[in-house]
Design a protein around this motif. Sequence first.
Motif, PDB file in Angstrom:
ATOM      1  N   ARG A   2       0.835  -1.218   0.000  1.00  0.00           N
ATOM      2  CA  ARG A   2       0.000   0.000   0.000  1.00  0.00           C
ATOM      3  C   ARG A   2       0.864   1.261   0.000  1.00  0.00           C
ATOM      4  N   LYS A   3       0.230   2.318  -0.558  1.00  0.00           N
ATOM      5  CA  LYS A   3       0.983   3.560  -0.727  1.00  0.00           C
ATOM      6  C   LYS A   3       1.061   4.347   0.570  1.00  0.00           C
ATOM      7  N   LYS A   4       2.199   5.008   0.757  1.00  0.00           N
ATOM      8  CA  LYS A   4       2.332   6.004   1.821  1.00  0.00           C
ATOM      9  C   LYS A   4       1.940   7.340   1.204  1.00  0.00           C
ATOM     10  N   ILE A 165      -8.761   6.451  -0.604  1.00  0.00           N
ATOM     11  CA  ILE A 165      -7.812   6.618   0.509  1.00  0.00           C
ATOM     12  C   ILE A 165      -8.659   7.025   1.708  1.00  0.00           C
ATOM     13  N   SER A 209      -4.733   2.479   1.926  1.00  0.00           N
ATOM     14  CA  SER A 209      -3.955   3.478   2.676  1.00  0.00           C
ATOM     15  C   SER A 209      -4.883   4.181   3.660  1.00  0.00           C
ATOM     16  N   ASP A 231      -0.563   4.952   7.408  1.00  0.00           N
ATOM     17  CA  ASP A 231       0.089   4.985   6.092  1.00  0.00           C
ATOM     18  C   ASP A 231       0.345   6.409   5.608  1.00  0.00           C
TER      19      ASP A 231
END
Length: 252
Positions: A2-4, A165, A209, A231
Amino acid sequence: MRKKVVAGNWKCNTTLQEGVELAIAVNQLVAEKGAKDVVVVLGTPFTHLTSVISAIDSKRIGVAAQNCAAEAKGAFTGEVSASMVKSTGAEYVILGHSERREYYGETSEILNKKLALALENSLTPIYCCGEALAIRNAGTQNEYVINQLKETVFQLSAEDFKKIIIAYEPIWAIGTGVTATTEQAQEMHKALREAVAEKFGQEIANETSILYGGSCNAKNANELFANPDVDGGLIGGASLKAEDFIQIINAY
Ligand code: PEP
């Protein structure tokens, strides 16, 4: 993985000129020393979107509107639709911020319309949720926030949910200088991820995220972001100072 994400929410601050100056300063710092694995987003007023997008390197920084209309178009004076936001080049839209829920009466029903229009227009919603102090004091914060998700983003298909998100923003921490402790943040983020897993499965939960927001700043970001289920952050006040914002971006 998963994206930060570190997203700034400028709220109703900065003139157009000040906003462009701020964007240029953030852009320069991100280019010079921004962590490469962090998605950086600037949530600007509608009036600034086009100019800010022209002022930044869109490969490194995304831009968000802070709201969009609940209707696609028509006789809704003063509203800005999701397709209008998209046409500026913005890729994100912040939805369900507690200030919009509280001061502008945004209910789950309204937010569902906004979410649908944002997704139809290929905008990534940054969906905010969070409890007031009385709910935290009563100890029912987890049920409350999970219920906010159940009434809105959990109504989406799994395919659409994957595009969202989530930003957990305890209302008592927003703009107050009081931050959730790292334990409080982790406990809530873990509970939200478990709720996502229950609804959509573990794989999707692992990819979602979940950002923390509420008086996150250059001093405390490090500790908050160290939590396994945090995240990144949705950052209000501290996103208005480029030097603070870059420290938050680099806080992992
Ligand atoms: C916000 O409003 O999204 C926010 C997190 O504000 P602040 O960082 O100023 O508490």
